[in-house]
Scaffold this motif. Structure first.
Motif: not given
Length: 262
Positions: A220-248
């Motif tokens: 990740l380009d440091p200049n493009q990071i919106h939330t630094p990792g110091v604020f985040v404690h756990r990261v959950v990678p999503l599957t392709t299906e989970q990414v696609a499941a969005k509602r309008i």
């Protein structure tokens, strides 16, 4: 430094009844739907939620609401959820409505170590004077009303002006959704899905991020990071299906102009 966990269920396993959650998103845009669903499946309840809104009747926070898992909501807009209105008006749910910008700043202040701040929003209204119904009883009478808040005059370029004191928000857990994130918890949000997510991440004592694309540290380009990792404690990678499941939230279309697309 590797903050990746194996599943959303594992990431929220220590959320207990009575916890206060700060949840990112605006409408259904950018909501951490996978983490919310994991909480729903876990059966945890008696939750207080700080979020711009409460989803819709069958998606997002609306799932927890419909199952009776929320006892209190701090929000700025709740107009798209019929069950929310029903529970609030029948005395089943306590609701603290707050101006949208004030809500955002309360969350940001909580993550910045600022206990309270003065703002002009709400001066001269029940936001400052108190009396807003937080909870009704079963007969429709106000059981709990908002308290009066401290006000103070400050000099401004236009002259003395009244401001109201608003307290910061600190949550037990922050739940957010990011477009991209690395194993150290650095996050990038995409377009309008950025909304309340960085603020919810800041004010959580423990922040969990579901990410649509997991990358390695340094990608990740440091200049493009919106939330630094110091604020985040756990990261959950999503599957392709989970990414696609969005509602309008509300689909709207314009009439097709005469002769176009024929």
């Amino acid at each position: 430094m590797d903050k990746v966990v194996g599943s959303a269920e594992e990431a929220v396993a220590d959320v207990r009844p009575g916890a206060r959650l700060a949840v990112g998103g605006f409408g259904l845009c950018g909501i951490p739907s996978v983490l919310i669903n994991a909480l729903f499946e876990a059966g945890v309840g008696d939750l207080e939620v700080v979020s711009n809104n409460a989803g819709v009747d069958d998606w997002g926070l609306g799932l927890l609401l419909g199952a009776g898992r929320l006892r209190r909501v701090v929000a700025s807009y709740v107009g798209e959820n019929r069950e929310f209105a029903r529970q609030y008006l029948s005395g089943e749910l306590e609701v603290e409505l707050t101006p949208q910008g004030t809500l955002a700043e309360r969350m940001r202040a909580g993550g910045s170590g600022i206990p309270a701040f003065f703002t002009a929003s709400g001066v001269g209204t029940q936001v400052a004077e108190g009396g807003l119904p937080w909870r009704y009883d079963s007969s429709g009478a106000v059981a709990v009303a908002s308290p009066a808040k401290q006000t103070q005059s400050f000099d401004t370029p236009e002259g003395p002006k009244e401001f109201v004191l608003e307290r910061a928000i600190i949550a037990d857990f922050g739940l957010v959704r990011a477009w991209r994130g690395d194993r150290h918890g650095n996050l990038v949000f995409r377009d309008s899905a950025r909304n309340f997510n960085p603020l919810a991440a800041m004010c959580g004592r423990i922040t969990v991020a579901e990410v649509e694309e997991l990358v390695e540290p340094g990608e990740l380009d440091p200049n493009q990071i919106h939330t630094p990792g110091v604020f985040v404690h756990r990261v959950v990678p999503l599957t392709t299906e989970q990414v696609a499941a969005k509602r309008i939230e509300r689909r709207t279309v314009r009439p097709r102009p005469e002769g176009v697309g024929r």
